[in-house]
Scaffold this motif. Sequence first.
Motif, mmCIF file in Angstrom:
data_model
loop_
_atom_site.group_PDB
_atom_site.id
_atom_site.type_symbol
_atom_site.label_atom_id
_atom_site.label_comp_id
_atom_site.label_asym_id
_atom_site.label_seq_id
_atom_site.Cartn_x
_atom_site.Cartn_y
_atom_site.Cartn_z
ATOM 1 N N SER A 143 1.061 -1.306 0.152
ATOM 2 C CA SER A 143 -0.001 0.067 -0.268
ATOM 3 C C SER A 143 0.779 1.313 -0.219
ATOM 4 O O SER A 143 1.908 1.400 0.751
ATOM 5 C CB SER A 143 -0.994 0.197 1.255
ATOM 6 N N ALA A 144 0.617 2.079 -0.992
ATOM 7 C CA ALA A 144 1.281 3.407 -0.970
ATOM 8 C C ALA A 144 1.044 4.284 0.336
ATOM 9 O O ALA A 144 2.222 5.040 0.770
ATOM 10 C CB ALA A 144 0.888 4.373 -2.147
ATOM 11 N N ASN A 145 0.161 4.192 1.187
ATOM 12 C CA ASN A 145 -0.193 4.775 2.163
ATOM 13 C C ASN A 145 -0.193 4.011 3.374
ATOM 14 O O ASN A 145 -0.317 4.046 4.617
ATOM 15 C CB ASN A 145 -1.422 5.461 2.340
ATOM 16 N N ASP A 146 0.742 2.900 3.428
ATOM 17 C CA ASP A 146 1.271 2.055 4.364
ATOM 18 C C ASP A 146 1.936 2.765 5.669
ATOM 19 O O ASP A 146 2.806 3.400 5.348
ATOM 20 C CB ASP A 146 2.114 1.064 3.815
ATOM 21 N N SER A 147 1.301 2.536 6.701
ATOM 22 C CA SER A 147 1.656 3.314 7.935
ATOM 23 C C SER A 147 2.568 2.510 8.968
ATOM 24 O O SER A 147 2.697 2.704 10.003
ATOM 25 C CB SER A 147 0.711 4.015 8.680
ATOM 26 N N SER A 148 2.642 1.267 8.476
ATOM 27 C CA SER A 148 3.497 0.092 9.296
ATOM 28 C C SER A 148 4.709 0.318 9.249
ATOM 29 O O SER A 148 5.369 0.150 8.339
ATOM 30 C CB SER A 148 2.962 -1.382 8.753
ATOM 31 N N ALA A 149 5.379 0.623 10.222
ATOM 32 C CA ALA A 149 6.665 0.673 10.382
ATOM 33 C C ALA A 149 7.245 0.547 11.915
ATOM 34 O O ALA A 149 6.431 0.582 12.827
ATOM 35 C CB ALA A 149 7.191 2.303 9.997
ATOM 36 N N GLY A 150 8.502 0.379 11.942
ATOM 37 C CA GLY A 150 9.121 0.062 13.297
ATOM 38 C C GLY A 150 9.114 -1.257 13.866
ATOM 39 O O GLY A 150 8.616 -2.114 13.133
ATOM 40 N N PRO A 151 10.053 -1.563 14.723
ATOM 41 C CA PRO A 151 10.252 -2.692 15.201
ATOM 42 C C PRO A 151 9.136 -3.695 15.774
ATOM 43 O O PRO A 151 9.104 -4.803 16.113
ATOM 44 C CB PRO A 151 11.247 -2.724 16.345
ATOM 45 N N ASN A 152 8.025 -2.806 16.088
ATOM 46 C CA ASN A 152 6.769 -3.607 16.723
ATOM 47 C C ASN A 152 5.782 -3.634 15.691
ATOM 48 O O ASN A 152 4.462 -3.878 16.467
ATOM 49 C CB ASN A 152 6.470 -2.899 18.222
ATOM 50 N N ALA A 153 5.838 -3.157 14.599
ATOM 51 C CA ALA A 153 4.666 -3.000 13.900
ATOM 52 C C ALA A 153 4.176 -4.369 13.316
ATOM 53 O O ALA A 153 5.084 -5.240 13.364
ATOM 54 C CB ALA A 153 5.084 -2.231 12.529
ATOM 55 N N VAL A 154 2.772 -4.664 13.350
ATOM 56 C CA VAL A 154 2.315 -5.931 12.503
ATOM 57 C C VAL A 154 1.813 -5.664 11.348
ATOM 58 O O VAL A 154 1.128 -4.809 10.898
ATOM 59 C CB VAL A 154 0.900 -6.231 13.526
ATOM 60 N N ILE A 155 2.467 -6.460 10.581
ATOM 61 C CA ILE A 155 2.281 -6.295 9.024
ATOM 62 C C ILE A 155 1.250 -7.219 8.394
ATOM 63 O O ILE A 155 1.427 -8.380 8.574
ATOM 64 C CB ILE A 155 3.690 -6.652 8.284
ATOM 65 N N SER A 156 0.411 -6.795 7.649
ATOM 66 C CA SER A 156 -0.762 -7.506 7.189
ATOM 67 C C SER A 156 -0.264 -8.061 5.935
ATOM 68 O O SER A 156 0.083 -7.289 4.954
ATOM 69 C CB SER A 156 -1.999 -6.908 6.897
ATOM 70 N N VAL A 157 -0.282 -9.305 5.494
ATOM 71 C CA VAL A 157 -0.110 -9.888 4.059
ATOM 72 C C VAL A 157 -1.110 -10.814 3.617
ATOM 73 O O VAL A 157 -2.033 -11.180 4.355
ATOM 74 C CB VAL A 157 1.189 -10.552 4.491
#
Length: 324
Positions: A28-42
């Motif tokens: 996603s271009a507006n992806d806000s998932s970042a950082g060591p504790n982020a949970v990434i949706s796939v």
Amino acid sequence: MVRWKKIAAILAPVLLLSACGSTQSASSANDSSAGPNAVISVNGTEPQVSLVPMNTGEVGGDRILSAILAGLVAYDPSGKPVNEVAESITPNSDATQFTVKIKDGWKFTDGTPVTSESFTKAWSYAANVTNAQLNSSYFSIVKGYDELQKEGTPSDAQLSGLVVKDDHTFQINLNAPDSALPSQLGSVSFLPVPEAFYKDPRAYGEKPIGNGAYKLVSWKHGQGAKVIRNDDYKGNFPAKNGGIDFRFYTTLDSAYADVQAGNLNLLDQIPATSYSSYQKNKNVKVFTAAGSQTQGISIPERLKHFSGEEGILRRQAISLSIDR
């Protein structure tokens, strides 16, 4: 079936997190998932069977199991096999016997240690015809496999070709030389399971206990599965985020629509309907990189000239004709 080793499925979780490895990936271009504790949706798919490595042979289940279980060998992002739980895998002079030494300190998330029997008992369970595991044939290379195919074999009978020397050392005795065996041991089929599995295989398959970079926290059938970082993981590829939210889709088009809408962080394939437009789509970020892949040719035995001895010879001829 002319088969290649299942490296792509094993790599999938790592490649998804790094947004590379498949031919085309989109996030996603507006992806806000970042950082060591982020949970990434796939994107993912509903596993076809319970989450048991000896019985899982499709991508949906492979991805989850590869995230929560660590085997003797793992694959780096380029597809190169590297020792993971294994300290060393040493062949004899003709590659019919391999001595495996595993590293000390590895534990499953239930606190039990990873030992030689975590592998040998799992592989024997898989090979045993009484247990009817889908990945049984992967162990046909090990001595004693044929004996475990006899009707009435006790469900806990072990492969005679697997010899445990101590908690951290075991031997694999093969029916024929196979110098490529170490590179195969990263397959999901060869992953270990804890003793808790044998007490209730059905319950384990719904909520497996692992030793990998992540640990399973939930699996909602038909919807998705969530894993979180395992801070006790001892391997080469520690999680660099807080977890993965596997969301199950029945079509790539619906997953791609969610990426465009900002509802899915990462998609590892581009649907065919969007091949001509995805690179110009301002709502997604596109990543393209070389990576490992699995390909196969299935030839049904019902076809003329592909049954019996003739079919075996024809399959061998096709296999030998392919330049790998």
